[in-house]
Design a protein around this motif. Structure first.
Motif, mmCIF file in Angstrom:
data_model
loop_
_atom_site.group_PDB
_atom_site.id
_atom_site.type_symbol
_atom_site.label_atom_id
_atom_site.label_comp_id
_atom_site.label_asym_id
_atom_site.label_seq_id
_atom_site.Cartn_x
_atom_site.Cartn_y
_atom_site.Cartn_z
ATOM 1 N N ASP A 43 0.667 -1.088 0.061
ATOM 2 C CA ASP A 43 0.268 0.004 -0.265
ATOM 3 C C ASP A 43 1.153 0.879 -0.032
ATOM 4 O O ASP A 43 0.768 2.393 0.228
ATOM 5 C CB ASP A 43 -0.530 0.096 1.157
ATOM 6 N N HIS A 44 1.993 1.706 0.299
ATOM 7 C CA HIS A 44 3.138 2.712 0.227
ATOM 8 C C HIS A 44 4.017 2.630 -1.016
ATOM 9 O O HIS A 44 4.234 4.064 -1.260
ATOM 10 C CB HIS A 44 4.080 2.219 0.854
ATOM 11 N N TYR A 45 3.308 2.764 -2.787
ATOM 12 C CA TYR A 45 3.752 2.736 -3.604
ATOM 13 C C TYR A 45 2.884 2.643 -4.115
ATOM 14 O O TYR A 45 2.017 1.920 -4.022
ATOM 15 C CB TYR A 45 5.077 2.258 -3.862
ATOM 16 N N VAL A 46 2.926 2.688 -6.111
ATOM 17 C CA VAL A 46 2.413 2.803 -6.837
ATOM 18 C C VAL A 46 3.341 3.147 -8.290
ATOM 19 O O VAL A 46 4.443 3.964 -8.336
ATOM 20 C CB VAL A 46 1.148 3.114 -7.479
ATOM 21 N N ASP A 47 4.040 1.341 -8.535
ATOM 22 C CA ASP A 47 4.622 1.955 -10.075
ATOM 23 C C ASP A 47 4.505 1.943 -11.391
ATOM 24 O O ASP A 47 4.141 1.319 -11.780
ATOM 25 C CB ASP A 47 6.187 0.632 -10.183
ATOM 26 N N LEU A 48 4.350 2.993 -11.431
ATOM 27 C CA LEU A 48 3.466 3.211 -12.423
ATOM 28 C C LEU A 48 3.819 3.097 -13.744
ATOM 29 O O LEU A 48 3.186 2.476 -14.557
ATOM 30 C CB LEU A 48 3.281 5.352 -13.180
ATOM 31 N N GLU A 49 5.138 2.246 -14.044
ATOM 32 C CA GLU A 49 5.618 2.395 -15.098
ATOM 33 C C GLU A 49 5.157 0.396 -15.673
ATOM 34 O O GLU A 49 4.602 0.295 -16.800
ATOM 35 C CB GLU A 49 7.057 2.296 -15.197
ATOM 36 N N ASN A 50 4.894 -0.221 -14.293
ATOM 37 C CA ASN A 50 4.429 -1.696 -14.785
ATOM 38 C C ASN A 50 2.141 -1.338 -15.109
ATOM 39 O O ASN A 50 1.355 -2.568 -14.468
ATOM 40 C CB ASN A 50 4.779 -1.951 -13.127
ATOM 41 N N VAL A 51 2.054 0.245 -14.937
ATOM 42 C CA VAL A 51 0.546 -0.215 -14.357
ATOM 43 C C VAL A 51 0.230 -0.156 -16.167
ATOM 44 O O VAL A 51 0.162 0.521 -17.294
ATOM 45 C CB VAL A 51 -0.037 1.201 -13.878
ATOM 46 N N PRO A 52 -0.465 -1.036 -16.786
ATOM 47 C CA PRO A 52 -0.998 -0.501 -17.629
ATOM 48 C C PRO A 52 -1.878 0.368 -18.156
ATOM 49 O O PRO A 52 -2.717 0.925 -16.865
ATOM 50 C CB PRO A 52 -2.003 -1.882 -17.483
ATOM 51 N N PRO A 53 -2.185 0.554 -19.624
ATOM 52 C CA PRO A 53 -3.678 2.390 -19.998
ATOM 53 C C PRO A 53 -4.278 2.015 -19.123
ATOM 54 O O PRO A 53 -5.255 0.687 -19.448
ATOM 55 C CB PRO A 53 -3.326 1.969 -21.211
ATOM 56 N N ALA A 54 -4.731 2.893 -18.285
ATOM 57 C CA ALA A 54 -6.398 2.735 -18.078
ATOM 58 C C ALA A 54 -6.422 1.544 -16.778
ATOM 59 O O ALA A 54 -7.971 1.756 -16.310
ATOM 60 C CB ALA A 54 -7.240 2.773 -19.154
ATOM 61 N N ALA A 55 -5.489 0.904 -16.037
ATOM 62 C CA ALA A 55 -5.994 0.186 -15.498
ATOM 63 C C ALA A 55 -6.365 1.031 -13.728
ATOM 64 O O ALA A 55 -7.439 0.331 -13.280
ATOM 65 C CB ALA A 55 -4.404 -0.696 -14.938
ATOM 66 N N MET A 56 -5.685 1.940 -13.518
ATOM 67 C CA MET A 56 -6.501 2.758 -12.217
ATOM 68 C C MET A 56 -7.805 3.658 -13.546
ATOM 69 O O MET A 56 -7.963 3.991 -11.774
ATOM 70 C CB MET A 56 -5.271 3.720 -12.171
ATOM 71 N N ASP A 57 -8.221 2.736 -14.183
ATOM 72 C CA ASP A 57 -9.765 3.558 -13.665
ATOM 73 C C ASP A 57 -10.314 2.643 -12.803
ATOM 74 O O ASP A 57 -11.998 2.808 -13.192
ATOM 75 C CB ASP A 57 -10.236 4.218 -15.441
ATOM 76 N N ALA A 58 -9.655 1.735 -13.054
ATOM 77 C CA ALA A 58 -10.554 0.744 -12.066
ATOM 78 C C ALA A 58 -11.427 1.292 -10.933
ATOM 79 O O ALA A 58 -10.759 1.451 -10.066
ATOM 80 C CB ALA A 58 -10.290 -0.705 -11.381
ATOM 81 N N PRO A 59 -12.653 0.186 -10.274
ATOM 82 C CA PRO A 59 -13.326 1.353 -9.574
ATOM 83 C C PRO A 59 -12.822 0.921 -7.707
ATOM 84 O O PRO A 59 -13.201 1.780 -7.049
ATOM 85 C CB PRO A 59 -14.713 0.955 -9.447
ATOM 86 N N ASP A 60 -12.216 0.231 -7.862
ATOM 87 C CA ASP A 60 -11.219 -0.843 -6.596
ATOM 88 C C ASP A 60 -10.364 -1.638 -6.798
ATOM 89 O O ASP A 60 -9.713 -1.300 -7.791
ATOM 90 C CB ASP A 60 -12.782 -1.337 -5.618
ATOM 91 N N ARG A 61 -9.493 -1.701 -5.494
ATOM 92 C CA ARG A 61 -8.231 -1.845 -6.068
ATOM 93 C C ARG A 61 -8.166 -3.236 -6.246
ATOM 94 O O ARG A 61 -8.038 -4.479 -6.843
ATOM 95 C CB ARG A 61 -7.377 -2.537 -4.333
ATOM 96 N N PHE A 62 -9.206 -3.910 -5.491
ATOM 97 C CA PHE A 62 -10.028 -5.842 -6.364
ATOM 98 C C PHE A 62 -10.071 -5.867 -7.975
ATOM 99 O O PHE A 62 -9.251 -6.673 -8.546
ATOM 100 C CB PHE A 62 -10.674 -7.053 -5.430
ATOM 101 N N ALA A 63 -10.986 -4.869 -8.327
ATOM 102 C CA ALA A 63 -10.841 -4.207 -10.241
ATOM 103 C C ALA A 63 -9.263 -4.112 -10.316
ATOM 104 O O ALA A 63 -9.322 -4.888 -11.888
ATOM 105 C CB ALA A 63 -12.232 -3.649 -10.211
ATOM 106 N N PHE A 64 -8.826 -3.832 -9.982
ATOM 107 C CA PHE A 64 -7.350 -3.314 -10.555
ATOM 108 C C PHE A 64 -6.272 -4.772 -10.373
ATOM 109 O O PHE A 64 -5.965 -4.106 -11.924
ATOM 110 C CB PHE A 64 -7.158 -1.634 -9.345
ATOM 111 N N GLU A 74 2.616 -11.199 -13.300
ATOM 112 C CA GLU A 74 2.553 -12.530 -12.429
ATOM 113 C C GLU A 74 2.765 -12.271 -10.642
ATOM 114 O O GLU A 74 1.514 -13.449 -10.030
ATOM 115 C CB GLU A 74 3.839 -13.547 -12.413
ATOM 116 N N GLN A 75 2.579 -11.014 -10.248
ATOM 117 C CA GLN A 75 2.780 -10.842 -9.180
ATOM 118 C C GLN A 75 2.339 -9.295 -9.220
ATOM 119 O O GLN A 75 2.920 -8.387 -8.306
ATOM 120 C CB GLN A 75 4.335 -10.994 -8.236
ATOM 121 N N PRO A 76 0.729 -9.244 -9.397
ATOM 122 C CA PRO A 76 0.555 -7.652 -9.339
ATOM 123 C C PRO A 76 1.202 -7.066 -8.112
ATOM 124 O O PRO A 76 0.952 -5.463 -8.382
ATOM 125 C CB PRO A 76 -0.272 -7.336 -10.399
ATOM 126 N N GLU A 77 0.463 -7.833 -7.157
ATOM 127 C CA GLU A 77 0.783 -6.037 -5.796
ATOM 128 C C GLU A 77 1.803 -5.482 -5.785
ATOM 129 O O GLU A 77 2.162 -5.009 -5.337
ATOM 130 C CB GLU A 77 0.255 -7.406 -4.739
#
Length: 261
Positions: A43-64, A74-77
């Motif tokens: 919960d302490h960070y987000v590595d934006l280089e690894n986030v697919p386009p539009a993934a952070m449009d997901a409504p909650d962490r589980f949909a993300f 393989e280990q998205p968390e």
């Protein structure tokens, strides 16, 4: 110091407790307690280089998380992190607690319990908002430039860079008065949850946009806690902390305002 005076007095009076709670999530990171340690580590960070386009449009962490698996991580968390969603979750919880506090005026005991809940969550929110203002917490280059990626500008690969900047340099050279002066005078009021998502994302994106500036400053003038500090290095650290402080005031204030039925 920057919250409008209509903020309830118990919250304004809790400044020392709110500050003490800031590092609380780091106290939970204990390898001797593996269930707790794993629950909160990402919960302490987000590595934006690894986030697919539009993934952070997901409504909650589980949909993300589901989108990340679908994208082949393989280990998205571990590969992305959840600080964006942690901030949203705590902000929404504050709205609910403030709303309950407003309706419990006839029961002072319950209202006191809710005040304790509000201060606790608001203090823990500090940690994540401030971490999101630190560029290291938005990138794969979180502690020295990642060795497996191109490094044409000769950025440091020092694995002590993160703590040297975030902790030791700040402790040695950053003055609280300078942060107060640099913090936005009045918090913004953002009550629509879609707009909250937008401003939190903008806060993270702004921090991420400063990653190379951070590394250039370290290369060119240094963040040495034991040497005289270059003004540009100090100004960068002050601006980043003040950015987090301004965002925090906006989220605290907006949760209170949004809770008014």
């Amino acid at each position: 110091d920057h919250l409008p005076l209509p903020m309830p007095a118990f919250f304004m009076d809790a400044r020392e407790q709110l500050a003490w709670l800031n590092p609380e999530p780091d106290r939970w990171r204990n390898r001797d307690a593996p269930a707790m340690d794993q629950a909160w580590t990402y919960d302490h960070y987000v590595d934006l280089e690894n986030v697919p386009p539009a993934a952070m449009d997901a409504p909650d962490r589980f949909a993300f998380l589901r989108l990340l698996y679908e994208a082949g991580l393989e280990q998205p968390e571990r590969e992305t992190g959840f600080v964006y969603y942690r901030i949203l979750e705590l902000h929404e919880r504050l709205i609910g607690s403030w709303r309950a506090w407003r309706t419990e005026g006839a029961d002072p005991v319950r209202q006191t319990w809710l005040e304790q809940r509000i201060v606790n969550d608001a203090g823990i929110l500090v940690h994540y908002v401030m971490y999101a203002s630190q560029p290291h917490h938005t990138t794969i280059h979180f502690n020295g430039w990642e060795a497996d990626t191109p490094n044409p500008e000769g950025y440091t690969t020092d694995r002590d860079f993160h703590s040297r900047f975030e902790r030791f340099f700040v402790d040695a050279h950053v003055d609280e008065a300078a942060i107060k002066d640099a913090t936005r005078a009045e918090p913004h009021t953002v009550t629509d949850l879609a707009d909250v998502r937008r401003v939190v994302r903008a806060h993270i994106d702004d921090s991420h946009s400063r990653v190379q500036e951070l590394y250039r400053l370290d290369r060119d003038v240094g963040f040495d806690p034991q040497a005289p500090a270059h003004p540009d290095a100090v100004a960068f650290a002050v601006e980043r902390i003040a950015s987090g402080s301004s965002m925090l005031a906006t989220l605290w204030w907006s949760a209170w305002i949004a809770s008014n039925p």
